[in-house]
Design a protein around this motif. Structure first.
Motif, PDB file in Angstrom:
ATOM      1  N   MET A   1       0.850  -1.179   0.000  1.00 35.28           N
ATOM      2  CA  MET A   1       0.000   0.000   0.000  1.00 35.28           C
ATOM      3  C   MET A   1       0.889   1.234   0.000  1.00 35.28           C
ATOM      4  SD  MET A   1      -2.940   1.202   2.689  1.00 35.28           S
ATOM      5  CE  MET A   1      -3.949  -0.197   2.292  1.00 35.28           C
ATOM      6  N   HIS A   2       0.503   2.214  -0.740  1.00 33.49           N
ATOM      7  CA  HIS A   2       1.230   3.476  -0.827  1.00 33.49           C
ATOM      8  C   HIS A   2       1.278   4.147   0.545  1.00 33.49           C
ATOM      9  CE1 HIS A   2       2.007   7.638  -2.080  1.00 33.49           C
ATOM     10  NE2 HIS A   2       2.570   7.099  -3.145  1.00 33.49           N
ATOM     11  N   ALA A   3       2.429   4.723   0.903  1.00 33.15           N
ATOM     12  CA  ALA A   3       2.609   5.337   2.236  1.00 33.15           C
ATOM     13  C   ALA A   3       1.592   6.445   2.493  1.00 33.15           C
ATOM     14  CB  ALA A   3       4.027   5.874   2.369  1.00 33.15           C
ATOM     15  N   GLN A   4       1.254   7.217   1.452  1.00 32.36           N
ATOM     16  CA  GLN A   4       0.273   8.297   1.642  1.00 32.36           C
ATOM     17  C   GLN A   4      -1.106   7.717   1.964  1.00 32.36           C
ATOM     18  OE1 GLN A   4      -0.005  11.200  -1.479  1.00 32.36           O
ATOM     19  NE2 GLN A   4      -1.177  12.584  -0.212  1.00 32.36           N
ATOM     20  N   ASN A   5      -1.440   6.589   1.321  1.00 32.05           N
ATOM     21  CA  ASN A   5      -2.715   5.945   1.639  1.00 32.05           C
ATOM     22  C   ASN A   5      -2.726   5.451   3.084  1.00 32.05           C
ATOM     23  OD1 ASN A   5      -3.984   6.407  -0.775  1.00 32.05           O
ATOM     24  ND2 ASN A   5      -3.838   4.306  -1.504  1.00 32.05           N
ATOM     25  N   GLN A   6      -1.583   4.942   3.551  1.00 37.59           N
ATOM     26  CA  GLN A   6      -1.521   4.453   4.924  1.00 37.59           C
ATOM     27  C   GLN A   6      -1.710   5.595   5.913  1.00 37.59           C
ATOM     28  OE1 GLN A   6      -1.488   1.139   5.974  1.00 37.59           O
ATOM     29  NE2 GLN A   6      -2.142   2.256   7.791  1.00 37.59           N
ATOM     30  N   SER A   7      -1.101   6.739   5.662  1.00 37.11           N
ATOM     31  CA  SER A   7      -1.278   7.870   6.579  1.00 37.11           C
ATOM     32  C   SER A   7      -2.717   8.385   6.522  1.00 37.11           C
ATOM     33  CB  SER A   7      -0.267   8.989   6.303  1.00 37.11           C
ATOM     34  OG  SER A   7      -0.467   9.544   5.026  1.00 37.11           O
ATOM     35  N   LEU A   8      -3.329   8.323   5.360  1.00 34.05           N
ATOM     36  CA  LEU A   8      -4.740   8.703   5.232  1.00 34.05           C
ATOM     37  C   LEU A   8      -5.610   7.731   6.018  1.00 34.05           C
ATOM     38  CD1 LEU A   8      -7.171  10.222   4.057  1.00 34.05           C
ATOM     39  CD2 LEU A   8      -6.842   8.943   1.927  1.00 34.05           C
ATOM     40  N   LEU A  66     -15.846  10.435  -2.274  1.00 37.03           N
ATOM     41  CA  LEU A  66     -16.145  10.281  -0.850  1.00 37.03           C
ATOM     42  C   LEU A  66     -15.150  11.051   0.019  1.00 37.03           C
ATOM     43  CD1 LEU A  66     -18.454   9.060   0.585  1.00 37.03           C
ATOM     44  CD2 LEU A  66     -17.146   7.003   0.949  1.00 37.03           C
ATOM     45  N   LEU A  67     -13.912  11.177  -0.426  1.00 41.70           N
ATOM     46  CA  LEU A  67     -12.931  11.974   0.322  1.00 41.70           C
ATOM     47  C   LEU A  67     -13.380  13.427   0.442  1.00 41.70           C
ATOM     48  CD1 LEU A  67      -9.637  10.454  -1.056  1.00 41.70           C
ATOM     49  CD2 LEU A  67     -10.270  10.578   1.367  1.00 41.70           C
ATOM     50  N   ARG A  68     -13.995  13.950  -0.610  1.00 38.14           N
ATOM     51  CA  ARG A  68     -14.520  15.332  -0.554  1.00 38.14           C
ATOM     52  C   ARG A  68     -15.611  15.445   0.520  1.00 38.14           C
ATOM     53  NH1 ARG A  68     -14.076  14.296  -5.959  1.00 38.14           N
ATOM     54  NH2 ARG A  68     -12.453  15.483  -7.006  1.00 38.14           N
ATOM     55  N   GLU A  69     -16.532  14.510   0.507  1.00 39.76           N
ATOM     56  CA  GLU A  69     -17.617  14.512   1.494  1.00 39.76           C
ATOM     57  C   GLU A  69     -17.062  14.305   2.898  1.00 39.76           C
ATOM     58  OE1 GLU A  69     -21.315  14.881   3.135  1.00 39.76           O
ATOM     59  OE2 GLU A  69     -20.687  15.337   1.092  1.00 39.76           O
ATOM     60  N   GLU A 103      -7.726  17.430   6.795  1.00 36.30           N
ATOM     61  CA  GLU A 103      -6.523  17.767   6.032  1.00 36.30           C
ATOM     62  C   GLU A 103      -6.034  16.559   5.220  1.00 36.30           C
ATOM     63  OE1 GLU A 103      -2.020  18.682   7.326  1.00 36.30           O
ATOM     64  OE2 GLU A 103      -3.498  20.045   8.199  1.00 36.30           O
ATOM     65  N   ALA A 104      -6.032  15.389   5.831  1.00 39.87           N
ATOM     66  CA  ALA A 104      -5.588  14.175   5.143  1.00 39.87           C
ATOM     67  C   ALA A 104      -6.521  13.834   3.976  1.00 39.87           C
ATOM     68  CB  ALA A 104      -5.517  13.008   6.126  1.00 39.87           C
ATOM     69  N   CYS A 105      -7.823  14.017   4.167  1.00 40.26           N
ATOM     70  CA  CYS A 105      -8.776  13.748   3.099  1.00 40.26           C
ATOM     71  C   CYS A 105      -8.568  14.700   1.930  1.00 40.26           C
ATOM     72  CB  CYS A 105     -10.214  13.857   3.602  1.00 40.26           C
ATOM     73  SG  CYS A 105     -10.729  12.474   4.632  1.00 40.26           S
ATOM     74  N   ARG A 106      -8.378  15.971   2.234  1.00 40.80           N
ATOM     75  CA  ARG A 106      -8.151  16.943   1.152  1.00 40.80           C
ATOM     76  C   ARG A 106      -6.866  16.612   0.387  1.00 40.80           C
ATOM     77  NH1 ARG A 106     -12.224  20.288   1.581  1.00 40.80           N
ATOM     78  NH2 ARG A 106     -12.987  20.988   3.595  1.00 40.80           N
ATOM     79  N   ALA A 107      -5.833  16.206   1.098  1.00 43.98           N
ATOM     80  CA  ALA A 107      -4.581  15.817   0.444  1.00 43.98           C
ATOM     81  C   ALA A 107      -4.758  14.533  -0.373  1.00 43.98           C
ATOM     82  CB  ALA A 107      -3.478  15.639   1.481  1.00 43.98           C
ATOM     83  N   GLY A 108      -5.625  13.644   0.090  1.00 42.40           N
ATOM     84  CA  GLY A 108      -5.833  12.365  -0.577  1.00 42.40           C
ATOM     85  C   GLY A 108      -6.674  12.438  -1.833  1.00 42.40           C
ATOM     86  N   SER A 110      -6.398  14.250  -4.545  1.00 43.44           N
ATOM     87  CA  SER A 110      -5.611  14.247  -5.781  1.00 43.44           C
ATOM     88  C   SER A 110      -4.967  12.887  -6.041  1.00 43.44           C
ATOM     89  CB  SER A 110      -4.535  15.345  -5.731  1.00 43.44           C
ATOM     90  OG  SER A 110      -3.657  15.114  -4.646  1.00 43.44           O
ATOM     91  N   VAL A 111      -4.609  12.174  -4.978  1.00 44.08           N
ATOM     92  CA  VAL A 111      -4.011  10.855  -5.137  1.00 44.08           C
ATOM     93  C   VAL A 111      -5.060   9.850  -5.625  1.00 44.08           C
ATOM     94  CG1 VAL A 111      -2.878   8.962  -3.904  1.00 44.08           C
ATOM     95  CG2 VAL A 111      -2.286  11.325  -3.383  1.00 44.08           C
ATOM     96  N   ALA A 112      -6.286   9.953  -5.083  1.00 43.08           N
ATOM     97  CA  ALA A 112      -7.340   8.995  -5.418  1.00 43.08           C
ATOM     98  C   ALA A 112      -7.983   9.284  -6.772  1.00 43.08           C
ATOM     99  CB  ALA A 112      -8.417   9.005  -4.333  1.00 43.08           C
ATOM    100  N   ALA A 113      -7.877  10.522  -7.234  1.00 46.05           N
ATOM    101  CA  ALA A 113      -8.562  10.907  -8.493  1.00 46.05           C
ATOM    102  C   ALA A 113      -7.915  10.279  -9.708  1.00 46.05           C
ATOM    103  CB  ALA A 113      -8.557  12.419  -8.626  1.00 46.05           C
TER     104      ALA A 113
END
Length: 113
Positions: A1-8, A66-69, A103-108, A110-113
């Protein structure tokens, strides 16, 4: 799993735990009726975070939506908990977890899109 996904996922799970704890603690307050909005938002936030975590973990094409919501619900819950945070430690901790998760959701997004 990508490290950014793990922190999210870590932020989402921490928010779930903080919201569940806050809702339970609010139900023990003397004036539960005054805490009704806080309890409602805690429950909504925990549920949205849980669904978001599942979609992120599986790499769903719907995760970005869903991250936006989730960010929006975390903001609302954090705002409400901050109103009580000066007098209630559980609300203060919940507000902090909601802010980190927002904050983590907003950062995520762009990664999830």
């Amino acid at each position: 799993m990508h490290a950014q996904n793990q922190s999210l996922l870590d932020a989402l799970n921490a928010c779930i735990a903080a919201c569940e704890h806050c809702a339970t603690a609010c139900l023990q307050e003397d004036d539960v009726k005054m805490m009704a909005r806080c309890i409602s938002l805690d429950r909504d936030c925990a549920d949205v975070c849980a669904l978001t975590a599942r979609l992120v973990a599986r790499g769903s094409e719907h995760a970005a939506h869903l991250l936006r919501e989730c960010a929006e619900v975390c903001k609302a819950c954090g705002d409400e908990c901050e109103k009580h945070g000066a007098h209630m430690q559980h609300c203060k901790e919940c507000a902090e977890a909601c802010r980190r998760c927002e904050e983590a959701c907003r950062a995520g997004i762009s990664v999830a899109a």
